[in-house]
Design a protein around this motif. Sequence first.
Motif: not given
Length: 363
Positions: A196-212
Amino acid sequence: MPEFILNLGDTESHKRFDALPDIARGYIEAAFFTGLQFEMPDGESVEIDGLGVGNLDPGALDGLEAQAVRFWIANAETLEAATESGEYDLEQAGRDLWFTRNGHGVGFWGRGLGDIGDALTEACQYDEIDLFAVPLDLETGEPLPGYHVDHATATDAEPDPDDSDAWRVFLSMPDTGLTDVERAALAALEGDADAATVARVMESVRETDAAYQAAQNLFTRTYNDSGDTPEDSPVRLERDRTFRDNDKAERDALDVLEPLRGEPVAEPLADVGGQSGARMGRRGDVLDGDAGPITARRVTLDSGGYDAGGAYWGVGQSLWRVMDADGATAFLRADNAREAIREAWPVPDGTGAGDPMNGGTHA
């Protein structure tokens, strides 16, 4: 897939495949299992037998690994639940990812996983993807002109579907290799970090990468890669802002993930010589389940029954490398990881080791 033995190529490509994450090994195995067709110059469609890991273009190998690992990262909690029993493992999940996303007649939904299988099926509704083979000129090692490559080097060579060495395999939809932060997430998951920790951390990365990526695409469409871009352009400012947000998210993710890195799933198998006069099997140890969790990983064997270090085992039932928390190792044949672990560390009355995968102890 007991009838199918993936062609692992030479020693170097076998070692490279053996070192891949389990989910990537299964993904690649399924990709070749479904076969590669090639349309000959006369229009006849032929299947090329004998292709395997050694034929993969390096970029295709990196892309296949990345696709499988990204699915694991994005669905870490669901896959953790799916593999909890030890009867369904990440290699099978990799196979089912390929089968399900490409619409084959098997997949997550048909493994008896119930709601978990349904969730994984829903999660892998990506565009279909395939492997394709390009014929090579064996004298130069380069693809023949006119076959998915942009060159016109003169050659008398012709496609030979009967010679598997005369082909290179590519991904129909190329993908980038894993980034540093994705490698850190992979290492954390392989080290049994909280999914759950890994998934949560990486979700933030995916969201900001998609925005960029969206902002970068808008910038490119607006200015068509022109070097003359106003510094106060809202499109440029938004691109720069989303880049900074993504960079920060990746740095924050690394701060969380790096301490969660575990030891490698298993050290590479030691070399024991070439196939000529190779050692029969490997020496095993007595395991100590009281030291902590016992783990099992399938040993990849080539079509001749040799492992990546050159030891000979023969073909047949899956071979497993079972290890205790202190690194003691046993090699056993079994249908799945749980069976291998129970065989490696039985309780005195023969009823099994309780739950050795979670550090169970003898009664």
